[in-house]
Design an enzyme around this catalytic site. Structure first.
Site, PDB file in Angstrom:
ATOM      1  N   SER A  62      -1.298   4.402  -0.518  1.00 32.88           N
ATOM      2  CA  SER A  62      -1.214   3.951  -1.903  1.00 32.88           C
ATOM      3  C   SER A  62      -2.538   4.285  -2.583  1.00 32.88           C
ATOM      4  O   SER A  62      -3.595   3.799  -2.170  1.00 32.88           O
ATOM      5  CB  SER A  62      -0.959   2.446  -1.908  1.00 32.88           C
ATOM      6  OG  SER A  62      -0.940   1.952  -3.211  1.00 32.88           O
ATOM      7  N   LYS A  70      -0.511   4.759  -8.331  1.00 39.47           N
ATOM      8  CA  LYS A  70      -0.334   3.681  -9.298  1.00 39.47           C
ATOM      9  C   LYS A  70      -0.274   4.304 -10.688  1.00 39.47           C
ATOM     10  O   LYS A  70      -1.065   5.216 -10.992  1.00 39.47           O
ATOM     11  CB  LYS A  70      -1.520   2.716  -9.212  1.00 39.47           C
ATOM     12  CG  LYS A  70      -1.571   1.970  -7.886  1.00 39.47           C
ATOM     13  CD  LYS A  70      -0.478   0.929  -7.833  1.00 39.47           C
ATOM     14  CE  LYS A  70      -0.491   0.147  -6.545  1.00 39.47           C
ATOM     15  NZ  LYS A  70       0.529  -0.890  -6.510  1.00 39.47           N
ATOM     16  N   LYS A 125       1.686   7.536  -2.660  1.00 39.30           N
ATOM     17  CA  LYS A 125       2.117   6.654  -3.765  1.00 39.30           C
ATOM     18  C   LYS A 125       0.950   6.539  -4.731  1.00 39.30           C
ATOM     19  O   LYS A 125      -0.177   6.259  -4.312  1.00 39.30           O
ATOM     20  CB  LYS A 125       2.501   5.290  -3.192  1.00 39.30           C
ATOM     21  CG  LYS A 125       2.364   4.104  -4.133  1.00 39.30           C
ATOM     22  CD  LYS A 125       3.074   2.873  -3.579  1.00 39.30           C
ATOM     23  CE  LYS A 125       2.395   1.568  -3.969  1.00 39.30           C
ATOM     24  NZ  LYS A 125       3.096   0.380  -3.436  1.00 39.30           N
ATOM     25  N   ASP A 135       9.837  -4.302  -6.000  1.00 39.29           N
ATOM     26  CA  ASP A 135       8.801  -4.973  -5.205  1.00 39.29           C
ATOM     27  C   ASP A 135       8.720  -6.422  -5.701  1.00 39.29           C
ATOM     28  O   ASP A 135       9.423  -7.307  -5.184  1.00 39.29           O
ATOM     29  CB  ASP A 135       7.468  -4.212  -5.380  1.00 39.29           C
ATOM     30  CG  ASP A 135       6.268  -4.875  -4.730  1.00 39.29           C
ATOM     31  OD1 ASP A 135       6.431  -5.939  -4.115  1.00 39.29           O
ATOM     32  OD2 ASP A 135       5.126  -4.354  -4.831  1.00 39.29           O
ATOM     33  N   ASP A 146       4.045   3.688  -8.554  1.00 39.40           N
ATOM     34  CA  ASP A 146       4.201   2.224  -8.621  1.00 39.40           C
ATOM     35  C   ASP A 146       3.578   1.723  -9.920  1.00 39.40           C
ATOM     36  O   ASP A 146       2.388   1.922 -10.165  1.00 39.40           O
ATOM     37  CB  ASP A 146       3.499   1.584  -7.408  1.00 39.40           C
ATOM     38  CG  ASP A 146       3.688   0.070  -7.354  1.00 39.40           C
ATOM     39  OD1 ASP A 146       4.404  -0.488  -8.210  1.00 39.40           O
ATOM     40  OD2 ASP A 146       3.122  -0.555  -6.435  1.00 39.40           O
ATOM     41  N   GLU A 194       8.447   2.523  -8.414  1.00 37.42           N
ATOM     42  CA  GLU A 194       8.418   1.131  -7.955  1.00 37.42           C
ATOM     43  C   GLU A 194       8.106   0.187  -9.115  1.00 37.42           C
ATOM     44  O   GLU A 194       7.168   0.407  -9.882  1.00 37.42           O
ATOM     45  CB  GLU A 194       7.334   1.023  -6.867  1.00 37.42           C
ATOM     46  CG  GLU A 194       7.253  -0.334  -6.195  1.00 37.42           C
ATOM     47  CD  GLU A 194       6.209  -0.329  -5.055  1.00 37.42           C
ATOM     48  OE1 GLU A 194       5.883   0.748  -4.511  1.00 37.42           O
ATOM     49  OE2 GLU A 194       5.716  -1.412  -4.718  1.00 37.42           O
ATOM     50  N   GLY A 200       2.190  -2.696   1.428  1.00 33.22           N
ATOM     51  CA  GLY A 200       0.939  -3.314   1.894  1.00 33.22           C
ATOM     52  C   GLY A 200       0.367  -4.232   0.837  1.00 33.22           C
ATOM     53  O   GLY A 200       0.720  -4.132  -0.337  1.00 33.22           O
ATOM     54  N   LYS A 252       7.876  -6.635   1.574  1.00 29.13           N
ATOM     55  CA  LYS A 252       6.561  -7.171   1.941  1.00 29.13           C
ATOM     56  C   LYS A 252       6.810  -8.537   2.563  1.00 29.13           C
ATOM     57  O   LYS A 252       7.391  -9.413   1.913  1.00 29.13           O
ATOM     58  CB  LYS A 252       5.679  -7.317   0.707  1.00 29.13           C
ATOM     59  CG  LYS A 252       5.218  -5.998   0.117  1.00 29.13           C
ATOM     60  CD  LYS A 252       4.332  -6.237  -1.095  1.00 29.13           C
ATOM     61  CE  LYS A 252       3.824  -4.905  -1.637  1.00 29.13           C
ATOM     62  NZ  LYS A 252       3.205  -5.062  -2.966  1.00 29.13           N
TER      63      LYS A 252
HETATM   64  O1  LIG Z   1      -2.094  -2.202   1.262  1.00 28.63           O
HETATM   65  C1  LIG Z   1      -2.026  -1.120   0.644  1.00 28.63           C
HETATM   66  O2  LIG Z   1      -2.658  -0.119   0.993  1.00 28.63           O
HETATM   67  C2  LIG Z   1      -1.116  -1.008  -0.540  1.00 28.63           C
HETATM   68  C3  LIG Z   1      -1.731  -1.575  -1.729  1.00 28.63           C
HETATM   69  C4  LIG Z   1      -0.764  -1.749  -2.882  1.00 28.63           C
HETATM   70  O3  LIG Z   1      -0.146  -0.812  -3.320  1.00 28.63           O
HETATM   71  C5  LIG Z   1      -0.672  -3.058  -3.452  1.00 28.63           C
HETATM   72  C6  LIG Z   1      -1.506  -4.050  -2.992  1.00 28.63           C
HETATM   73  C7  LIG Z   1      -1.594  -5.309  -3.617  1.00 28.63           C
HETATM   74  C8  LIG Z   1      -0.858  -5.564  -4.756  1.00 28.63           C
HETATM   75  C9  LIG Z   1      -0.188  -4.484  -5.451  1.00 28.63           C
HETATM   76  O4  LIG Z   1      -1.050  -3.964  -6.406  1.00 28.63           O
HETATM   77  C10 LIG Z   1       0.253  -3.386  -4.518  1.00 28.63           C
HETATM   78  C11 LIG Z   1       1.697  -3.025  -4.644  1.00 28.63           C
HETATM   79  O5  LIG Z   1       2.247  -3.337  -5.697  1.00 28.63           O
HETATM   80  O6  LIG Z   1       2.358  -2.498  -3.750  1.00 28.63           O
HETATM   81 MG   LIG Z   2       4.207  -2.498  -5.628  1.00 28.57          MG
END
Ligand SMILES: O=C(O)CCC(=O)C1=CC=C[C@@H](O)[C@@H]1C(=O)O
Ligand SMILES: [Mg+2]
Length: 369
Positions: free
Chosen positions: A136, A164, A162, A239, A189, A214, A291, A263
């Site tokens: 991510s 953001k 992935k 999510d 995402d 996502e 995660g 999750k």
């Molecule tokens: O643990 C990782 O490497 C993934 C991190 C990640 O994408 C996220 C972590 C914490 C909150 C969110 O922003 C997010 C998610 O939305 O999946």
């Molecule tokens: Mg997410």
């Protein structure tokens, strides 16, 4: 299982790199570590995934501590248990607070697997000996930096990228990534950054052959997501909107998504995760493990659940060295050619590094049964 005591430790660890999403930037991670000791002398471990601010969901590290100490631990001490499946029923009178519930439930699953001398993966019904790993990538200060990072991650072997996104960081960035890497498994995402007025704009993303988008809409929405999914070729993955198997059933029935990010913390634990996994499998909805910037103990639980058969897409389960100078487990989680090999020893299969845990502990409290 006869629980003798439960210890909560509030630990704090610096992230190697800040992580930016549409809702904020994380520089470090506060975690509540849970250790459940049984009269057999064994311990089960887990982490709560909440962060300090209620910006991903409404829970925080402080609300987790309060819910566990004042409500959930007393419920666990009411009576003994035969199987970790019983924990979610025990917690039913308490509304919401999924992250807090999951932390205790996961520790009891680990304890149960250790008492049975089974790996947690096997205890959950897992069928894989290795799991595929994706990464991510947070929002970066420039397009060039983003492309360089992705190139580095692909060289390290990650199976899926992935990124953001948010309204000012979406079409141009995905276009640039696709031009540079035409055939990688790519997804985006949004962490709830869009709404119904953005449907025409989001349709532009169909050009980039994303594996999924996502959570484009609100954290409690499944109605507007269904409207969007009807207009998009790209599969929507939910999510934030999914907390229970009932939420998943309704979203599937409405056509709000074609994929679910599972999750463990967001759905209250491993038992509910299994139920959602099984329901999705029945409806041909693939799942994958998201995660929450976990340290090694939470990551180990994520690896174990990913061994279930319908986790058919790479998870956000990057190795320890992606997040931390030193993790809290031994050995640390390692990735080889884009895979993590699932440990076979009892429970989560990694040993908590007590010296390291002591070094990062701010305070702790033990509750005796
Ligand atoms: O643990 C990782 O490497 C993934 C991190 C990640 O994408 C996220 C972590 C914490 C909150 C969110 O922003 C997010 C998610 O939305 O999946
Ligand atoms: Mg997410």
């Amino acid at each position: 299982m006869e629980i003798k005591s439960i210890t909560l430790r509030h630990i704090k660890m610096d992230l190697l790199y800040p992580f930016t999403t549409s809702v904020g930037t994380e520089f470090d991670k506060d975690i509540i570590l849970v250790e459940v000791k049984s009269k057999s002398g064994l311990s089960g471990w887990a982490e709560s995934v909440s962060i300090n601010e209620p910006i991903y969901n409404e829970e925080t590290v402080k609300t987790n501590w309060h819910m566990m100490s004042d409500y959930l631990i007393p419920l666990l001490f009411q009576d003994s248990m035969k199987h970790p499946n019983e924990v979610s029923d025990r917690f039913k009178p308490i509304r919401g607070n999924y992250n807090a519930k999951a932390a205790l439930e996961c520790a009891i699953w680990d304890l149960y697997a250790r008492e049975k001398n089974l790996s947690l993966a096997k205890a959950l019904g897992g069928v894989k000996d290795k799991v595929e790993v994706g990464i991510s990538v947070g929002i970066q200060e420039s397009e060039r930096k983003m492309l360089q990072q992705i190139e580095g991650y692909l060289n390290e072997g990650y199976k899926r990228i992935k990124v953001k996104i948010k309204p000012s960081w979406d079409v141009h960035i995905l276009k640039a990534i696709r031009q540079e890497f035409p055939s990688i498994q790519l997804m985006a995402d949004a962490n709830c950054a869009y709404n119904l007025n953005d449907i025409e704009h989001l349709k532009e993303l169909d050009a980039f052959h994303l594996t999924m988008i996502e959570q484009p809409f609100d954290c409690d929405d499944i109605i507007d997501h269904a409207k969007l999914q009807a207009e998009l070729k790209t599969p929507i993955c939910l999510d934030e909107s999914i907390h229970t198997v009932e939420d998943a059933r309704k979203a599937i029935e409405l056509g709000s998504c074609k994929i679910i990010n599972l999750k463990i913390g967001r759905v209250g634990g491993l038992t509910e995760s299994k139920k959602i996994h099984d329901l999705c499998e029945k409806h041909d909805i693939p799942v994958w493990c998201g995660g929450m910037l976990e340290a090694g103990i939470g990551r180990a639980h994520n690896i174990a659940i990913t061994t279930l058969a319908n986790f058919t897409l790479p998870g956000d389960t990057a190795p320890s060295s992606h997040y931390w100078k030193q993790d809290i487990i031994e050995p640390e989680v390692e990735m080889k050619d884009g895979y993590i090999y699932v440990p076979e020893s009892a429970g989560i299969g990694f040993v908590p590094n007590i010296k390291r845990i002591d070094d990062v502990t701010l305070y702790s409290k033990t509750f005796r049964n």
